[in-house]
Design an enzyme around this catalytic site. Structure first.
Site, PDB file in Angstrom:
ATOM      1  N   GLU A  76       0.847  -1.213   0.000  1.00  0.00           N
ATOM      2  CA  GLU A  76       0.000   0.000   0.000  1.00  0.00           C
ATOM      3  C   GLU A  76       0.877   1.256   0.000  1.00  0.00           C
ATOM      4  OE1 GLU A  76      -3.442  -0.176   2.537  1.00  0.00           O
ATOM      5  OE2 GLU A  76      -3.580   2.017   2.595  1.00  0.00           O
ATOM      6  N   LYS A 256      -8.117  -1.121  10.807  1.00  0.00           N
ATOM      7  CA  LYS A 256      -7.412  -1.493   9.571  1.00  0.00           C
ATOM      8  C   LYS A 256      -6.194  -0.584   9.397  1.00  0.00           C
ATOM      9  CE  LYS A 256      -6.603  -1.568   4.936  1.00  0.00           C
ATOM     10  NZ  LYS A 256      -5.717  -0.682   4.181  1.00  0.00           N
ATOM     11  N   ASP A 272       3.798 -14.621  11.718  1.00  0.00           N
ATOM     12  CA  ASP A 272       2.531 -15.070  11.153  1.00  0.00           C
ATOM     13  C   ASP A 272       1.478 -13.956  11.289  1.00  0.00           C
ATOM     14  OD1 ASP A 272       0.082 -16.251  10.666  1.00  0.00           O
ATOM     15  OD2 ASP A 272       0.508 -18.067  11.811  1.00  0.00           O
ATOM     16  N   HIS A 369      -2.462  11.195   0.262  1.00  0.00           N
ATOM     17  CA  HIS A 369      -2.325   9.921  -0.450  1.00  0.00           C
ATOM     18  C   HIS A 369      -2.075  10.109  -1.934  1.00  0.00           C
ATOM     19  CE1 HIS A 369      -4.453   6.752   2.252  1.00  0.00           C
ATOM     20  NE2 HIS A 369      -3.424   7.314   2.830  1.00  0.00           N
TER      21      HIS A 369
HETATM   22  C1  MEV Z   1      -6.217   3.186   4.711  1.00  0.00           C
HETATM   23  O1  MEV Z   1      -5.466   2.060   4.337  1.00  0.00           O
HETATM   24  C2  MEV Z   1      -6.282   3.316   6.209  1.00  0.00           C
HETATM   25  C3  MEV Z   1      -7.223   4.388   6.739  1.00  0.00           C
HETATM   26  O2  MEV Z   1      -8.518   4.210   6.176  1.00  0.00           O
HETATM   27  C4  MEV Z   1      -7.270   4.250   8.232  1.00  0.00           C
HETATM   28  C5  MEV Z   1      -8.332   5.077   8.918  1.00  0.00           C
HETATM   29  O3  MEV Z   1      -9.339   5.409   8.303  1.00  0.00           O
HETATM   30  O4  MEV Z   1      -8.149   5.343  10.128  1.00  0.00           O
HETATM   31  C6  MEV Z   1      -6.768   5.772   6.336  1.00  0.00           C
END
Ligand code: MEV
Length: 420
Positions: A76, A256, A272, A369
């Site tokens: 990513e 995430k 792992d 981003h």
């Molecule tokens: C993207 O990979 C991760 C985010 O969505 C995490 C978040 O929203 O806190 C930017």
């Protein structure tokens, strides 16, 4: 005549069969061949090739008073930039502090259809020392390294199961095989001494006895952006943190983001990541609904952050021996023990989380981003590394560039190169 099973075919025959079935071209086969690594062929069944992922280094991280660079493996584009950016915001004297109170792996021996659960429970309690002795006899070298089976717990799970939980200090190892072997030995002992139906013996990846906490305190001024003052940014980060405690839809994305950092370090360190993922999300649900793993709150002019999660990481053994880069990565991150690895990994998760929240509640995530996404968009439409800067240059003007626009930009770049 019976056909030879796929896994018994020699490498070339397996590859040719796949090529035939999937109509692979000569060029595609050359790509597969170029990525082959003989050491990987014995690691998995039906080996075809090695799927490489990029490795980079997060910098600016200050953990327990030491500034370190942390190798991360991820596809990513924004992950490493965000970890470094988060780290830069968290550089007080000690930076992020971490603690690991206990590091034990749990194995469970599951008994099923237990008619007399009270009787079996009483027997297990009366024979605890004996069971721990059986467990510790399986791997005497573990005791030599200061580890061993520490305690056990009995849980009755309706309607008719019982789980005998063994807590094992596996030293510096990941310990999966070790724990499974110990559990099977104890299960055999139970079968010999009790009339019980042992359903299975296996470690649990819900590593509640290997929790790690990363904490940080950051002066709000450090959080200011070009247009928003630090206090406002901190308040908005706290609001986002509270929201993730209340809404599972947001909590999943919030976590995430944390796992973006954690998984990338776990991969770089040969551990792992599936075990880490499943354990982390179970822990996020421990209060009955899925919640955020981290929490941010404001005290006067200081923003406080805390992240706790199960991370039963190993410093030796398993894939750490198989991939030569792991030892190098441990050295780059100045990690010399499993506990340090747990701490550094959690610290990256916390830094990653802060960077994401700060971006989300200020300029929005796409702002930062975009530059990185443009590069991967250019690569995804077939730009060579040499063409990427020119394609990115052409895409920079549009706010939400599409694949079609990227393809058109690549065509234009190639056209311009031809005309030179
Ligand atoms: C993207 O990979 C991760 C985010 O969505 C995490 C978040 O929203 O806190 C930017």
């Amino acid at each position: 005549m019976a056909q030879t099973p796929f896994y018994r075919l020699p490498y070339g025959a397996r590859r040719d069969l796949l090529a035939q079935q999937s109509h692979l071209t000569v060029q595609q086969l050359a790509k597969i061949a170029a990525r082959q690594r003989s050491a990987d062929a014995d690691l998995i069944e039906n080996y075809l090739t090695t799927y490489g992922l990029p490795e980079g280094v997060a910098v600016n991280l200050r953990v327990n008073g030491q500034t370190i660079a942390v190798p991360m493996v991820t596809e990513e584009p924004s992950v490493i930039a965000a970890a470094s950016n988060g780290g830069r915001l968290l550089t007080s004297e000690r930076g992020i502090t971490t603690k690991v109170e206990r590091r034990e792996v749990m194995g469970q021996i599951v008994l099923s259809h237990v008619a007399d659960r009270t009787g079996v429970k009483a027997w297990l309690i009366a024979h605890q020392d004996e069971l721990l002795k059986v467990a510790n006899e399986v791997h005497p070298s573990l005791i030599g390294h200061g580890g061993g089976a520490r305690s056990l717990r009995i849980r009755c799970i309706p309607p008719y199961w019982m789980s005998l939980d063994l807590f094992i200090d596996v030293g510096e190892a990941m310990g999966a095989n070790l724990v499974n072997t110990i559990c099977e030995a104890v299960a055999n002992y139970l079968k010999e001494h009790l009339t019980v139906n042992v359903l299975m013996s296996i470690l649990s990846n819900y590593a509640t006895h290997s929790l790690v906490t990363a904490e940080v305190a950051v002066p709000v001024d450090q959080l200011a952006t070009k247009t928003i003052d630090g206090t406002t940014v901190a308040q908005r980060i706290c609001d986002a943190s509270d929201f993730a405690e209340h809404d599972p839809y947001r909590a999943v994305t919030h976590n995430k983001g944390i796992m973006n950092g954690i998984d990338a370090v776990v991969l770089a360190m040969g551990n792992d990541w599936r075990a880490v993922e499943s354990g982390a999300h179970a822990y996020a649900s421990r209060h009955g609904s899925y919640q955020s793993l981290s929490r941010w709150w404001l005290e006067d002019t200081t923003l406080h952050g805390e992240l706790t999660l199960p991370l039963a990481l190993g410093y030796v053994g398993g894939a750490t021996r198989v991939f030569p880069l792991v030892v190098i990565n441990q050295q780059i991150a100045q990690i010399t023990s499993a506990r340090e690895l747990m701490g550094v990994t959690a610290a990256v998760g916390l830094a990653q989380n802060l960077a994401a929240l700060r971006a989300l509640v200020t300029d929005g995530i796409q702002h930062g981003h975009m530059q990185l996404q443009l590069k991967s968009l250019a690569l995804s439409v077939g730009a060579t590394p040499g063409e990427v800067p020119a394609v990115v240059g052409r895409l920079r003007g549009s706010t939400q560039p599409t694949t079609a626009q990227a393809k058109a930009a690549l065509l234009a770049v190639r056209q311009a190169n031809l005309e030179k």
